[in-house]
Design an enzyme around this catalytic site. Sequence first.
Site, mmCIF file in Angstrom:
data_model
loop_
_atom_site.group_PDB
_atom_site.id
_atom_site.type_symbol
_atom_site.label_atom_id
_atom_site.label_comp_id
_atom_site.label_asym_id
_atom_site.label_seq_id
_atom_site.Cartn_x
_atom_site.Cartn_y
_atom_site.Cartn_z
ATOM 1 N N ASP A 13 -7.993 18.802 -11.331
ATOM 2 C CA ASP A 13 -9.091 19.707 -10.961
ATOM 3 C C ASP A 13 -8.587 20.729 -9.938
ATOM 4 O O ASP A 13 -8.893 21.921 -10.020
ATOM 5 C CB ASP A 13 -10.260 18.924 -10.358
ATOM 6 C CG ASP A 13 -10.891 17.969 -11.353
ATOM 7 O OD1 ASP A 13 -11.026 18.354 -12.526
ATOM 8 O OD2 ASP A 13 -11.234 16.840 -10.955
ATOM 9 N N GLY A 26 -8.788 13.619 -18.299
ATOM 10 C CA GLY A 26 -8.401 12.441 -19.069
ATOM 11 C C GLY A 26 -9.563 11.661 -19.649
ATOM 12 O O GLY A 26 -9.457 11.092 -20.737
ATOM 13 N N LYS A 43 -13.755 17.512 -8.264
ATOM 14 C CA LYS A 43 -14.222 18.545 -9.197
ATOM 15 C C LYS A 43 -15.084 19.575 -8.475
ATOM 16 O O LYS A 43 -14.887 20.785 -8.613
ATOM 17 C CB LYS A 43 -15.027 17.882 -10.321
ATOM 18 C CG LYS A 43 -14.531 18.243 -11.703
ATOM 19 C CD LYS A 43 -15.245 17.457 -12.769
ATOM 20 C CE LYS A 43 -14.637 16.101 -12.968
ATOM 21 N NZ LYS A 43 -13.200 16.130 -13.296
ATOM 22 N N GLY A 50 -5.565 11.161 -16.430
ATOM 23 C CA GLY A 50 -5.639 9.958 -15.606
ATOM 24 C C GLY A 50 -5.496 8.659 -16.396
ATOM 25 O O GLY A 50 -4.629 7.831 -16.058
ATOM 26 N N LYS A 57 -10.449 23.437 -17.678
ATOM 27 C CA LYS A 57 -9.825 22.204 -17.179
ATOM 28 C C LYS A 57 -10.297 21.055 -18.050
ATOM 29 O O LYS A 57 -11.495 20.857 -18.264
ATOM 30 C CB LYS A 57 -10.177 21.938 -15.715
ATOM 31 C CG LYS A 57 -9.357 20.783 -15.130
ATOM 32 C CD LYS A 57 -10.018 19.447 -15.317
ATOM 33 C CE LYS A 57 -9.097 18.288 -15.001
ATOM 34 N NZ LYS A 57 -9.824 17.014 -14.879
HETATM 35 N N1 LIG Z 1 -23.466 13.021 -9.028
HETATM 36 C C1 LIG Z 1 -22.665 12.793 -10.089
HETATM 37 N N2 LIG Z 1 -22.925 13.390 -11.276
HETATM 38 C C2 LIG Z 1 -22.138 13.157 -12.347
HETATM 39 N N3 LIG Z 1 -21.030 12.373 -12.346
HETATM 40 C C3 LIG Z 1 -20.708 11.758 -11.177
HETATM 41 C C4 LIG Z 1 -21.505 11.944 -10.006
HETATM 42 N N4 LIG Z 1 -20.961 11.218 -9.006
HETATM 43 C C5 LIG Z 1 -19.879 10.612 -9.540
HETATM 44 N N5 LIG Z 1 -19.701 10.927 -10.840
HETATM 45 C C6 LIG Z 1 -18.603 10.414 -11.674
HETATM 46 O O1 LIG Z 1 -17.640 11.438 -11.875
HETATM 47 C C7 LIG Z 1 -17.037 11.215 -13.161
HETATM 48 C C8 LIG Z 1 -16.244 12.452 -13.610
HETATM 49 O O2 LIG Z 1 -15.024 12.540 -12.883
HETATM 50 P P1 LIG Z 1 -13.644 11.956 -13.504
HETATM 51 O O3 LIG Z 1 -13.869 10.583 -13.995
HETATM 52 O O4 LIG Z 1 -12.564 12.164 -12.510
HETATM 53 O O5 LIG Z 1 -13.448 12.900 -14.776
HETATM 54 P P2 LIG Z 1 -12.184 13.654 -15.416
HETATM 55 O O6 LIG Z 1 -11.253 12.604 -15.941
HETATM 56 O O7 LIG Z 1 -12.808 14.462 -16.503
HETATM 57 O O8 LIG Z 1 -11.559 14.518 -14.355
HETATM 58 C C9 LIG Z 1 -18.209 10.839 -14.015
HETATM 59 O O9 LIG Z 1 -17.841 10.139 -15.173
HETATM 60 C C10 LIG Z 1 -19.030 9.945 -13.053
HETATM 61 O O10 LIG Z 1 -18.632 8.610 -13.194
HETATM 62 C C1 LIG Z 2 -2.835 13.329 -7.153
HETATM 63 C C2 LIG Z 2 -3.574 12.780 -8.345
HETATM 64 O O1 LIG Z 2 -4.496 12.001 -8.202
HETATM 65 N N1 LIG Z 2 -3.167 13.216 -9.556
HETATM 66 C C3 LIG Z 2 -3.761 12.783 -10.785
HETATM 67 C C4 LIG Z 2 -3.273 13.743 -11.878
HETATM 68 C C5 LIG Z 2 -3.978 13.556 -13.206
HETATM 69 C C6 LIG Z 2 -5.451 13.950 -13.175
HETATM 70 O O2 LIG Z 2 -5.966 14.512 -12.227
HETATM 71 O O3 LIG Z 2 -6.090 13.623 -14.328
HETATM 72 P P1 LIG Z 2 -7.679 13.675 -14.631
HETATM 73 O O4 LIG Z 2 -8.085 15.110 -14.654
HETATM 74 O O5 LIG Z 2 -7.748 13.029 -15.958
HETATM 75 O O6 LIG Z 2 -8.387 12.896 -13.556
HETATM 76 C C7 LIG Z 2 -3.362 11.335 -11.149
HETATM 77 O O7 LIG Z 2 -2.262 10.906 -10.818
HETATM 78 O O8 LIG Z 2 -4.195 10.661 -11.783
#
Ligand SMILES: Nc1ncnc2c1ncn2[C@@H]1O[C@H](COP(=O)(O)OP(=O)(O)O)[C@@H](O)[C@H]1O
Ligand SMILES: CC(=O)N[C@@H](CCC(=O)OP(=O)(O)O)C(=O)O
Length: 249
Positions: free
Chosen positions: A151, A7, A209, A39, A4
């Site tokens: 995720d 963004g 996640k 995202g 996975k």
């Molecule tokens: N306990 C934690 N450990 C690590 N990261 C965390 C924690 N709690 C929150 N986060 C946040 O989660 C983020 C990762 O999720 P997200 O921004 O959605 O990433 P992605 O775009 O890769 O899906 C990290 O950058 C951090 O800001």
């Molecule tokens: C329902 C929902 O929240 N969908 C996400 C889909 C993209 C996504 O999940 O992207 P990352 O892995 O970069 O966070 C959105 O619209 O942002």
Amino acid sequence: MIVKYGGNAMKSLELRRAVAAEIAALRAHMPVVVVHGGGPVIERELAARGIASEFRRGLRVTSPEAMDVVEMALCQLNKQLAQDIGGAVGLMGRDCQLLRAETFDPELGRVGQITGVNADLLRTLLGAGITPVVGCVAVGPDGDALNINADTAAGAVAGALNKGIIFLTDVDGVYRNYPDPASRAKALSRAEGEEGISAGWIAGGMIPKVRAALDALDRGAPHATIASGMVAGVLEAAARGEAGTVITA
Ligand SMILES: Nc1ncnc2c1ncn2[C@@H]1O[C@H](COP(=O)(O)OP(=O)(O)O)[C@@H](O)[C@H]1O
Ligand SMILES: CC(=O)N[C@@H](CCC(=O)OP(=O)(O)O)C(=O)O
């Protein structure tokens, strides 16, 4: 292996190409399915059209208008990623009903939960030596697109294929004392994950996640790891169980 790719770990072209190269290298050792989000790209495209973003419990409230933008942005990214990786085909959930979903919360609009994965399509592509690259837009019962957290989509694909999953993100695992990288958990149990979410030390994007990793294990994935997509070599190390945070059931 399911990878996975989110963004936040593809914010620059250089980073995106570096991760694509890591994925291509991993493929020399094992078949790989990539499931991606995007995202920040969605955010940029919505903002350019004056559409405000609102999240509830980590999920984007998605109007029909926003859904069109999400699908358009992710489709373009999907093709770019497949091209970067090479030997890959970019697919969205609408293709051959690859990801089926249904809405589950009227407050979220066109956001879905996964009800089915066309695992046979993925197996057919893998059998032909082709790497599937899957964007996280599913098809609903009415034939229209539904927005799925990437995720969540990746966890469902790992469960459907009974394969392990690595969530690549912008931190090198789950920190017990975020943002202190020295507090990274090498392993995190279900009980610890639930405790972290309710106590608040697992927050924001880390919540879906951790939930998706547990869901993947529940659905039949043999292992799930959260690791960094920002540092060279981490993907292969995580595949050997030597990097990131391993989530245990
Ligand atoms: N306990 C934690 N450990 C690590 N990261 C965390 C924690 N709690 C929150 N986060 C946040 O989660 C983020 C990762 O999720 P997200 O921004 O959605 O990433 P992605 O775009 O890769 O899906 C990290 O950058 C951090 O800001
Ligand atoms: C329902 C929902 O929240 N969908 C996400 C889909 C993209 C996504 O999940 O992207 P990352 O892995 O970069 O966070 C959105 O619209 O942002």
